[in-house]
Write an enzyme that holds these catalytic residues in place. Structure first.
Site: not given
Ligand code: 5GP
Ligand code: ZN
Length: 142
Positions: A101, A103
């Protein structure tokens, strides 16, 4: 492919609710549950990949190609003074969910709760040392 014990795969499937920001065939983006700053967004590939090491170039490419438009939307709505992108890999680097992922962290000022100042430092390396480090990494690229 979905990974059975993966929190983010469950979020993609809607098994676990999330505050969705964006979705297409390859990418899903949603609010981080613990907003470091307001608008803190996670962008993830729909295919399960544990971390940056395991990620095929096409998946990385699809993932990152969506980041600018999401960042622009955050900029438009919240007018942050800046935005940091962050990707943690392995426990030592702060990874706590093992589905890749990115951010997106909007920045509102020095006291906004996120410190990225560690990234600059007085240069302690000579040109020779930097070249040596670069050569080692270059030699390991497959
Ligand atoms: P990491 O520490 O792996 O870089 O980031 C994982 C992020 O996922 C953390 O910032 C954490 O707040 C977020 N997170 C953990 N569990 C959930 C959840 O159930 N829902 C959402 N939206 N975010 C979560
Ligand atoms: Zn997953």
């Amino acid at each position: 492919m979905k990974h059975d014990d993966c929190l983010f795969c469950k979020i993609i499937d809607g098994e676990i609710p999330s505050a969705k920001v964006y979705e297409d065939d390859h990418v899903y983006a949603f609010m981080d549950i613990s907003q470091v700053t307001t608008g803190h967004t996670l962008v993830i590939p729909k295919v399960h990949t544990k971390d940056i090491y395991e990620t095929p170039a096409e998946v990385a490419s699809e993932l990152f190609s969506r980041v600018p438009k999401i960042a622009r939307a955050i900029k438009k709505v919240y007018k942050p003074a800046g935005i940091n992108l962050l990707n943690n890999n392995e426990i030592m680097a702060g990874q706590s969910v093992f589905h890749l992922h990115i951010h997106i962290i909007p920045r509102y000022g020095d006291e906004d709760g996120f410190d990225s100042k560690w990234i600059t430092r007085d240069n302690e390396f000579s040109t020779e040392e930097l070249n040596e480090i670069a050569d080692k990494i270059h030699g390991a690229i497959e």
